[in-house]
Motif scaffolding. Structure first.
Motif, PDB file in Angstrom:
ATOM      1  N   SER A  33      -5.156 -16.789   4.699  1.00  0.00           N
ATOM      2  CA  SER A  33      -4.536 -15.554   5.210  1.00  0.00           C
ATOM      3  C   SER A  33      -5.559 -14.612   5.826  1.00  0.00           C
ATOM      4  O   SER A  33      -5.380 -13.392   5.832  1.00  0.00           O
ATOM      5  CB  SER A  33      -3.723 -14.810   4.152  1.00  0.00           C
ATOM      6  OG  SER A  33      -2.654 -15.607   3.696  1.00  0.00           O
ATOM      7  N   GLY A  34      -6.643 -15.171   6.361  1.00  0.00           N
ATOM      8  CA  GLY A  34      -7.568 -14.394   7.171  1.00  0.00           C
ATOM      9  C   GLY A  34      -8.316 -13.299   6.447  1.00  0.00           C
ATOM     10  O   GLY A  34      -8.774 -12.343   7.084  1.00  0.00           O
ATOM     11  N   PHE A  35      -8.434 -13.399   5.139  1.00  0.00           N
ATOM     12  CA  PHE A  35      -9.122 -12.427   4.283  1.00  0.00           C
ATOM     13  C   PHE A  35      -8.356 -11.116   4.135  1.00  0.00           C
ATOM     14  O   PHE A  35      -8.820 -10.219   3.430  1.00  0.00           O
ATOM     15  CB  PHE A  35     -10.530 -12.063   4.816  1.00  0.00           C
ATOM     16  CG  PHE A  35     -11.443 -13.224   5.078  1.00  0.00           C
ATOM     17  CD1 PHE A  35     -12.068 -13.895   4.036  1.00  0.00           C
ATOM     18  CD2 PHE A  35     -11.706 -13.624   6.379  1.00  0.00           C
ATOM     19  CE1 PHE A  35     -12.935 -14.949   4.284  1.00  0.00           C
ATOM     20  CE2 PHE A  35     -12.576 -14.679   6.637  1.00  0.00           C
ATOM     21  CZ  PHE A  35     -13.182 -15.345   5.589  1.00  0.00           C
ATOM     22  N   ILE A  36      -7.196 -10.955   4.783  1.00  0.00           N
ATOM     23  CA  ILE A  36      -6.622  -9.599   4.889  1.00  0.00           C
ATOM     24  C   ILE A  36      -5.212  -9.435   4.313  1.00  0.00           C
ATOM     25  O   ILE A  36      -4.780  -8.287   4.127  1.00  0.00           O
ATOM     26  CB  ILE A  36      -6.614  -9.114   6.357  1.00  0.00           C
ATOM     27  CG1 ILE A  36      -5.707  -9.987   7.207  1.00  0.00           C
ATOM     28  CG2 ILE A  36      -8.016  -9.055   6.927  1.00  0.00           C
ATOM     29  CD1 ILE A  36      -5.371  -9.363   8.554  1.00  0.00           C
ATOM     30  N   ILE A  37      -4.485 -10.524   4.061  1.00  0.00           N
ATOM     31  CA  ILE A  37      -3.119 -10.375   3.538  1.00  0.00           C
ATOM     32  C   ILE A  37      -2.864 -11.399   2.435  1.00  0.00           C
ATOM     33  O   ILE A  37      -3.689 -12.271   2.184  1.00  0.00           O
ATOM     34  CB  ILE A  37      -2.036 -10.536   4.643  1.00  0.00           C
ATOM     35  CG1 ILE A  37      -2.224 -11.867   5.398  1.00  0.00           C
ATOM     36  CG2 ILE A  37      -2.038  -9.353   5.596  1.00  0.00           C
ATOM     37  CD1 ILE A  37      -1.125 -12.161   6.414  1.00  0.00           C
ATOM     38  N   LEU A  86      -5.558  -0.837   6.363  1.00  0.00           N
ATOM     39  CA  LEU A  86      -4.409  -1.457   7.014  1.00  0.00           C
ATOM     40  C   LEU A  86      -3.122  -1.109   6.285  1.00  0.00           C
ATOM     41  O   LEU A  86      -3.098  -1.031   5.043  1.00  0.00           O
ATOM     42  CB  LEU A  86      -4.542  -2.984   7.013  1.00  0.00           C
ATOM     43  CG  LEU A  86      -5.567  -3.634   7.936  1.00  0.00           C
ATOM     44  CD1 LEU A  86      -5.559  -5.143   7.716  1.00  0.00           C
ATOM     45  CD2 LEU A  86      -5.302  -3.303   9.404  1.00  0.00           C
ATOM     46  N   THR A  87      -2.061  -0.915   7.046  1.00  0.00           N
ATOM     47  CA  THR A  87      -0.715  -0.944   6.486  1.00  0.00           C
ATOM     48  C   THR A  87      -0.137  -2.309   6.823  1.00  0.00           C
ATOM     49  O   THR A  87      -0.049  -2.685   7.997  1.00  0.00           O
ATOM     50  CB  THR A  87       0.171   0.165   7.070  1.00  0.00           C
ATOM     51  OG1 THR A  87      -0.411   1.438   6.747  1.00  0.00           O
ATOM     52  CG2 THR A  87       1.576   0.086   6.502  1.00  0.00           C
ATOM     53  N   LEU A 128       0.677  -5.760  11.391  1.00  0.00           N
ATOM     54  CA  LEU A 128      -0.297  -4.858  10.783  1.00  0.00           C
ATOM     55  C   LEU A 128      -0.350  -3.554  11.553  1.00  0.00           C
ATOM     56  O   LEU A 128      -0.111  -3.511  12.757  1.00  0.00           O
ATOM     57  CB  LEU A 128      -1.697  -5.475  10.801  1.00  0.00           C
ATOM     58  CG  LEU A 128      -1.915  -6.796  10.064  1.00  0.00           C
ATOM     59  CD1 LEU A 128      -3.326  -7.294  10.327  1.00  0.00           C
ATOM     60  CD2 LEU A 128      -1.672  -6.627   8.568  1.00  0.00           C
ATOM     61  N   GLN A 129      -0.693  -2.499  10.831  1.00  0.00           N
ATOM     62  CA  GLN A 129      -0.948  -1.205  11.474  1.00  0.00           C
ATOM     63  C   GLN A 129      -2.297  -0.708  10.982  1.00  0.00           C
ATOM     64  O   GLN A 129      -2.533  -0.608   9.764  1.00  0.00           O
ATOM     65  CB  GLN A 129       0.149  -0.220  11.084  1.00  0.00           C
ATOM     66  CG  GLN A 129      -0.008   1.162  11.683  1.00  0.00           C
ATOM     67  CD  GLN A 129       1.142   2.066  11.260  1.00  0.00           C
ATOM     68  OE1 GLN A 129       2.309   1.752  11.494  1.00  0.00           O
ATOM     69  NE2 GLN A 129       0.822   3.178  10.617  1.00  0.00           N
ATOM     70  N   LEU A 130      -3.221  -0.441  11.922  1.00  0.00           N
ATOM     71  CA  LEU A 130      -4.544   0.056  11.556  1.00  0.00           C
ATOM     72  C   LEU A 130      -4.478   1.569  11.413  1.00  0.00           C
ATOM     73  O   LEU A 130      -4.046   2.276  12.324  1.00  0.00           O
ATOM     74  CB  LEU A 130      -5.567  -0.331  12.624  1.00  0.00           C
ATOM     75  CG  LEU A 130      -7.020   0.041  12.332  1.00  0.00           C
ATOM     76  CD1 LEU A 130      -7.538  -0.695  11.106  1.00  0.00           C
ATOM     77  CD2 LEU A 130      -7.904  -0.266  13.543  1.00  0.00           C
ATOM     78  N   PRO A 157      -9.700  -5.072   5.486  1.00  0.00           N
ATOM     79  CA  PRO A 157     -10.997  -4.413   5.711  1.00  0.00           C
ATOM     80  C   PRO A 157     -11.358  -3.387   4.649  1.00  0.00           C
ATOM     81  O   PRO A 157     -12.435  -2.815   4.696  1.00  0.00           O
ATOM     82  CB  PRO A 157     -10.796  -3.737   7.066  1.00  0.00           C
ATOM     83  CG  PRO A 157      -9.340  -3.353   7.061  1.00  0.00           C
ATOM     84  CD  PRO A 157      -8.641  -4.487   6.350  1.00  0.00           C
ATOM     85  N   GLU A 158     -10.434  -3.157   3.695  1.00  0.00           N
ATOM     86  CA  GLU A 158     -10.748  -2.203   2.636  1.00  0.00           C
ATOM     87  C   GLU A 158     -11.957  -2.678   1.816  1.00  0.00           C
ATOM     88  O   GLU A 158     -12.739  -1.869   1.316  1.00  0.00           O
ATOM     89  CB  GLU A 158      -9.532  -2.017   1.723  1.00  0.00           C
ATOM     90  CG  GLU A 158      -8.326  -1.358   2.382  1.00  0.00           C
ATOM     91  CD  GLU A 158      -7.433  -2.300   3.165  1.00  0.00           C
ATOM     92  OE1 GLU A 158      -6.400  -1.869   3.674  1.00  0.00           O
ATOM     93  OE2 GLU A 158      -7.777  -3.510   3.254  1.00  0.00           O
TER      94      GLU A 158
END
Length: 323
Positions: free
Chosen positions: A87-91, A26-27, A18-20, A123-124
């Motif tokens: 997937s941790g809510f993020i991916i 996130l990217t 990930l890239q913040l 986090p979007e």
């Protein structure tokens, strides 16, 4: 002198590829394989699937899985399992191959219609966005004219299921649905199925400390996931993360729902799941639990025998709850 070296701290962004970005988004750099839905009955597949939008303004949709056997006119209507992926809510998405394949196995092995909900990502879209999407999906299902639902689903025999972060979503959607009572009719939820559910807290659990440098979800990664998913400014003792900080479990008991909690000893989350079982039992909820000594987080995606055991466990739970 000791030959032992101190383990290097695990960079959670690098671990998750990930890239913040400066704006807080996130990217997501990792390529995650997808599987397209297929509703063509001429294909030699045991389970058909199709994607359906349930909230166009949020671009949220679900993937419906129908066992081929349901196409026979002699088959009675089937249980409905509303599934929330991890997937941790993020991916990932509901079309990610790893979750598509698991839902196919569940639909085929349990002989149930499965609706895999594609909720918005943090986090979007921080929590409670995923819980809101879960409820949107349930409301859509109860009123939809989709033939796979109206023709093949027994609305009085519904279960909310999730693994990892999806187990957290299934739990909180369950609490919300329990508060709604009859407002979801004809949809009637019979139980929750929580597989390696993702919960947390400020005070470290024994399994978190023991498996701090776990290869799948080390402690630095779970901390980051909560940091990205929880509302800004709260800690891991927020009710979204720590079930003991919340309310609503009593309503689950009053409705007579059953809860299945499943985990593995090599998973840093396992002590959180055991604590959830204790909480549910304290509140008088009917709980079935299964904790294996071996196995790691997400093992059912890598080990066919573990996946088979999970499907058999879900099948047994659904058949017992159907009466």
């Amino acid at each position: 002198m000791s030959n032992q070296t101190t383990p290097q701290p695990i960079d959670p962004y690098r671990h998750l590829d990930l890239q913040l970005n400066p704006d807080g988004t996130l990217t997501r750099l990792r390529h995650i394989p997808d599987t397209r839905a297929s509703s063509d009955p001429s294909l030699p597949i045991p389970v058909l699937s199709k994607d359906l939008t349930f909230n166009p303004s949020n671009h949220t949709w679900l993937r419906l899985f129908l066992p081929r056997t349901a196409l026979s006119s002699e088959i009675p209507k089937l249980p409905l399992i509303v599934f929330f992926r991890g997937s941790g809510f993020i991916i990932t998405t509901a079309s990610s191959t790893v979750f598509h394949d698991l839902c196919v196995e569940i639909a085929h092995g349990v002989n149930a219609v499965v609706a895999s909900v594609n909720y918005r990502l943090a986090p979007e879209h921080r929590l409670p966005a995923a819980y809101d999407d879960a409820m949107d999906a349930l409301r859509w299902i109860r009123t939809s004219t989709e033939e796979w639902l109206t023709k093949h689903v027994d609305y009085s025999n519904c279960y909310l299921m999730g693994n990892s972060a999806g187990g957290n979503i299934a739990y909180h959607a369950g609490l919300r649905a329990a508060e709604m009572g009859n407002d979801l009719e004809p949809l009637k939820i019979k139980g929750l199925i929580l597989r390696q559910a993702f919960f947390g807290g400020v005070q470290r659990s024994g399994s978190e400390l023991r498996l701090e440098n776990d290869k799948v979800i080390p402690l630095s990664v779970t901390d980051l996931l909560w940091e990205l998913a929880l509302p800004v400014g709260v800690d891991r003792d927020h009710e979204y993360s720590n079930p003991r900080a919340g309310n609503g479990v009593e309503k689950v008991r009053e409705l007579g729902w059953r809860v299945l909690v499943s985990g593995n000893g090599g998973d840093p989350l396992v002590d959180r799941e055991k604590d959830l079982v204790e909480l549910l039992e304290e509140k008088g909820v009917k709980v079935t639990w299964d904790f294996e000594e071996d196995g790691y987080h997400g093992v059912e995606h890598q080990d066919a025998s573990k996946a088979k055991k999970l499907v058999e466990m879900v099948k047994g739970f659904v058949s017992q709850s159907s009466y």
